[in-house]
Design an enzyme around this catalytic site. Structure first.
Site, short mmCIF file in Angstrom:
data_model
loop_
_atom_site.label_atom_id
_atom_site.label_comp_id
_atom_site.label_asym_id
_atom_site.label_seq_id
_atom_site.Cartn_x
_atom_site.Cartn_y
_atom_site.Cartn_z
N HIS A 184 -2.52 0.16 9.57
CA HIS A 184 -2.21 -0.74 10.54
C HIS A 184 -1.89 -0.23 11.91
O HIS A 184 -1.89 -1.01 12.91
CB HIS A 184 -0.97 -1.64 10.11
CG HIS A 184 0.41 -1.40 10.33
ND1 HIS A 184 1.24 -0.69 9.28
CD2 HIS A 184 0.99 -0.96 11.14
CE1 HIS A 184 2.42 -0.40 9.61
NE2 HIS A 184 2.24 -0.37 10.91
N ASP B 22 -1.53 2.46 3.11
CA ASP B 22 -1.47 2.09 4.57
C ASP B 22 -2.00 3.24 5.52
O ASP B 22 -0.85 3.93 6.01
CB ASP B 22 -0.09 1.16 4.92
CG ASP B 22 -0.32 0.82 6.22
OD1 ASP B 22 -1.28 0.90 7.13
OD2 ASP B 22 0.75 -0.19 6.39
N SER C 224 5.87 3.83 11.94
CA SER C 224 4.89 3.62 11.22
C SER C 224 3.98 4.88 11.43
O SER C 224 3.66 5.06 12.69
CB SER C 224 3.89 2.31 11.78
OG SER C 224 4.81 1.17 11.02
N1 ARG Z 1 6.01 -4.58 8.66
C1 ARG Z 1 5.15 -3.56 8.86
C2 ARG Z 1 5.61 -3.21 10.48
O1 ARG Z 1 6.05 -3.58 11.25
C3 ARG Z 1 3.79 -3.55 8.70
C4 ARG Z 1 3.20 -4.61 9.82
C5 ARG Z 1 1.73 -4.92 9.60
N2 ARG Z 1 1.36 -5.90 8.53
C6 ARG Z 1 1.41 -7.03 8.60
N3 ARG Z 1 1.25 -7.95 7.31
N4 ARG Z 1 1.64 -7.71 9.38
O2 ARG Z 1 6.03 -3.52 11.28
N1 GLU Z 2 5.70 -1.30 10.46
C1 GLU Z 2 6.45 -0.87 11.28
C2 GLU Z 2 5.90 -0.24 12.52
O1 GLU Z 2 4.67 -0.61 12.76
C3 GLU Z 2 7.36 0.25 10.57
C4 GLU Z 2 8.42 -0.61 9.82
C5 GLU Z 2 9.59 -0.68 10.43
O2 GLU Z 2 9.97 -1.27 11.49
O3 GLU Z 2 10.50 0.07 9.81
O4 GLU Z 2 6.21 0.52 13.02
#
Ligand code: ARG
Ligand code: GLU
Length: 741
Positions: free
Chosen positions: A109, A245, A676
């Site tokens: 991502h 990922d 991330s």
């Molecule tokens: N929750 C993770 C992070 O903030 C992954 C985000 C990307 N994936 C998604 N399904 N939107 O941010």
């Molecule tokens: N998915 C998040 C990012 O894009 C990391 C997840 C979190 O917020 O811990 O950095």
């Protein structure tokens, strides 16, 4: 205190698996000692530390939890160290170097945007994946950069020089800015390096960072989106997790190994350090650490602020996003083409919608507000014993109370306006950009207009491609109605005041959306004219533009001035409070809140109890991928090649003791957005996984870290290697990395 929690603490302390066998009642003194030890000790768990500050206490705590290397191996300016393998990736993520030839690992991502830009309809790399078979086939990702941190220096004394009580807040700030400026100029760096000086602990400390940014980054390998994003929004922020990922890039440098813009003559970068990869067993309670660039946390807010965020602000933001998602979701379910068009927008809005739900519930579930209040009571009690400190800090909490009480309506209004008019309604965002064009022209003339136009047109072109004007109108109707009926009257513009029924709002929306501005070519032709006065007169005839100006006015006159004034006062008070906490609780160790600078966090592999009677194990396996597999589903489908691979059980050397391939695992590392792509390292500093998310029940860790349920989620490196070798057939990559068995 909760029994499970005691058990957990004992486990953490002694790695003791059989705590339940200890007879609790007979061990009260032991528990009292433990309790005192834990809470008077430095380490309440959680924390993201600047790597140059861990030597000593933090290092010892890391070693107590199982780390086998010294802090000098993590951060060092005289020899290479782990920090030399860590980069900030593309501004918002983290990446790490895993080979002597500059091979770079990050999340799927995080690479997503770059991979999307390299994709075409005929050659869809996102969908099919991509594996470069030679250096020549590695694809330049234009605009992508990665940044190394060369060294970090505490410059507090220099930045706060001559700052004294007699200065006003504005005078203080301008003196600080001046000191930052002159120190930046006086610091000797190489010409390819840059300097950044940032406040920590709300301005009680300052650190200087010398950095190097590489600009020729190329895509090397990525699996199909179905595997990398497997589970998509349904699984997002959740455990158990089953997606791979990751994506792989390479840093290219000029012939001197220095940063250079893209050139076919550039060569793979030789790093000072790269991370060896361990495929050894991972067990519950094993030590792990995560190294990366966390974006923002607010661990030291007073209880009233946490209460406001979790119980007032989050619910408002959640409800607005839900209203938008409901409309989009309805259309997406009806039509496949719409689903594709809206997938990315939907995911973007859904990501924090879901995070805030978890955050708000989590804060209440662990009684974070109450616990903060208890801490504040102790703070006051300690002040009572120290008249001098009480003199300085005795009013802090009551001042917070009155500031946050005054702040609440403005905080909610500011966020409602942003969420309603800028975040989720594309056409309103377009109108606000036109407004900006107009302002640039009125304030700074033709040049300013054209400069912004140059950036705006390509952006709008991309945006209109994924805009369905009917869906947008329906989002508008739902959100504007919500705003009009639920906001305080002083924040509702005149044009919405008399609207009451659904039909009123539909008519209002129809009037705004019945326009040629919904056509990109038409709009672009107007924006792009040489007669700017005429363009602006065209904007000004648009009902949507008129409405956007009205909203802007509300924001500029009724909300922002108060919001900004109160924020400034809150920040000044928070700085004082931070200082007070450190003075009043000298036995505690305070990590600085995340601010997108390089940090290390550590913990142990651990499952958790998400709710009563349920226990989540810390490792997921490839069987779980197959369990979730739903042929044809847009989130849980899998490529046939993957199914075949699974059925043949051709798992190579990537199985664990269960005989299956581990896919993801969780641990108690304290992470946040920006982490991330961060490497998860074992006790020796070998890469064992890639951080990409947190568990839903623990997303409140940005405000309050609770070791009983806060977990970060990582892809197991064995799943990554399995996919590289067996799915991508990219053996050439495996040859350049270093695997520890
Ligand atoms: N929750 C993770 C992070 O903030 C992954 C985000 C990307 N994936 C998604 N399904 N939107 O941010
Ligand atoms: N998915 C998040 C990012 O894009 C990391 C997840 C979190 O917020 O811990 O950095």
């Amino acid at each position: 205190m909760h029994y499970l929690y005691y058990r957990y603490l004992l486990k953490v302390l002694f790695n003791c698996q059989n705590i339940e066998k200890i007879n609790l009642m007979k061990r009260i003194p032991l528990f009292t000692i433990l309790y005192l030890f834990i809470f008077s000790s430095l380490f309440a768990q959680g924390g993201m530390w600047l790597p140059n500050t861990i030597k000593g206490n933090i290092e010892k705590d890391m070693q107590r939890l199982g780390m086998k290397i010294p802090a000098d191996d993590i951060y060092n300016t005289t020899k290479s160290s782990i920090k030399d393998a860590i980069v900030q990736f593309g501004g918002g993520c983290t990446g790490e170097v895993i080979s002597p030839k500059g091979l770079l690992l990050t999340n799927h991502h995080c690479g997503y945007g770059a991979i999307q830009r390299l994709s075409t309809v005929e050659n869809n790399l996102l969908k099919n994946g991509y594996w470069a078979k030679s250096f020549k086939e590695e694809l330049p990702a234009k605009g992508l950069t990665v940044t190394f941190v060369n060294r970090i220096e505490d410059v507090t004394d220099k930045i706060l020089k001559n700052i004294n009580k007699n200065l006003s807040p504005n005078e203080k700030q301008s003196l600080i800015d001046k000191n930052i400026d002159s120190l930046s100029k006086a610091t000797v760096i190489e010409d390819y390096q840059t300097i950044e000086i940032k406040p920590f602990y709300y301005g009680n400390k300052y650190y200087l960072f010398v950095k190097t940014t590489y600009k020729d980054i190329r895509l090397v390998g990525v699996g199909p989106e179905a595997i990398g994003k497997f589970g998509a929004d349904t699984d997002n922020w959740m455990w158990p997790r089953h997606n791979a990922d990751f994506s792989i890039f390479r840093i290219y440098a000029d012939k001197n190994n220095l940063p250079a813009g893209y050139s076919k003559d550039n060569i793979p970068y030789t790093p000072k350090h790269f991370l060896p990869i361990s495929v050894k067993e991972i067990n519950e309670n094993d030590f792990t650490m995560v190294f990366g660039f966390p974006g923002r946390t607010q661990e030291y807010l007073p209880s009233i602020a946490v209460d406001q965020i979790a119980n007032k602000l989050d619910p408002v933001r959640i409800a607005i996003r839900k209203a938008a998602l409901d409309v989009m979701g309805k259309y997406m379910r009806e039509d496949e083409a719409t689903r594709l068009k809206y997938a990315s927008k939907f995911a973007g809005i859904a990501n924090y919608w879901k995070k805030w739900i978890g955050e708000s519930q989590g804060i209440n579930r662990v009684n974070a507000v109450e616990k903060k209040k208890e801490m504040e009571m102790e703070f006051m009690q300690r002040l009572d014993k120290n008249p001098k400190a009480k003199d300085k800090y005795g009013n802090l909490l009551t001042e917070f109370d009155s500031l946050y009480t005054a702040f609440e309506p403005y905080n909610i209004a500011q966020n409602s306006i942003y969420e309603t008019f800028y975040r989720s309604i594309d056409f309103m965002r377009v109108m606000s950009y036109l407004n900006r064009l107009k302002r640039y022209y009125k304030n700074n003339g033709e040049k300013a207009y054209n400069r912004f136009k140059g950036r705006l047109l390509p952006y709008l072109r991309g945006m209109y491609k994924n805009l369905d004007i009917t869906i947008d109108k329906n989002v508008f109707t739902a959100l504007v109605k919500k705003y009009a009926l639920e906001s305080k009257p002083e924040f509702v513009p005149a044009s919405l005041k008399n609207l009451k029924t659904d039909k009123d709002f539909r008519d209002f929306a129809n009037n705004i959306y019945n326009t040629k501005f919904s056509n990109y070519k038409y709009l672009a032709a107007i924006i792009d004219t040489i007669n700017i006065e005429w363009a602006i007169s065209m904007f000004e005839k648009e009902p949507g533009f008129i409405f956007a100006q009205e909203i802007n006015k509300i924001s500029d006159i009724k909300v922002s001035p108060k919001y900004n004034e109160l924020s400034t006062n809150i920040n000044a008070l928070q700085k004082k409070y931070m200082k007070a906490l450190m003075e009043v609780f000298p036995e505690k160790s305070f990590f600085p809140d995340a601010n997108s600078t390089i940090r290390i966090t550590y913990g142990q592999v651990k499952g958790y109890h998400p709710r009563d009677a349920v226990y989540y194990e810390p490792v997921s396996h490839i069987e779980g991928v197959i369990e979730k597999y739903k042929p044809g589903d847009y989130e849980f489908d899998l490529p046939q090649k993957f199914i075949n691979l699974y059925n043949s059980r051709d798992f190579g050397n990537y199985t664990d003791k269960s005989g299956s391939v581990p896919v993801c695992f969780i641990a108690t590392n304290h992470t946040t957005g920006g982490n991330s792509g961060s490497p998860a390292l074992d006790a020796e500093g070998n890469l064992i996984g890639l951080n990409f998310d947190r568990v839903w029940e623990g997303t409140m860790s940005d405000l309050y870290y609770d070791p009983s349920i806060c977990r970060n989620i990582m892809v197991d490196v064995r799943y990554i290697l399995f996919l590289i070798e067996k799915y991508g057939n990219a053996k050439r990559l495996l040859e350049e990395i270093k695997i520890m068995r």
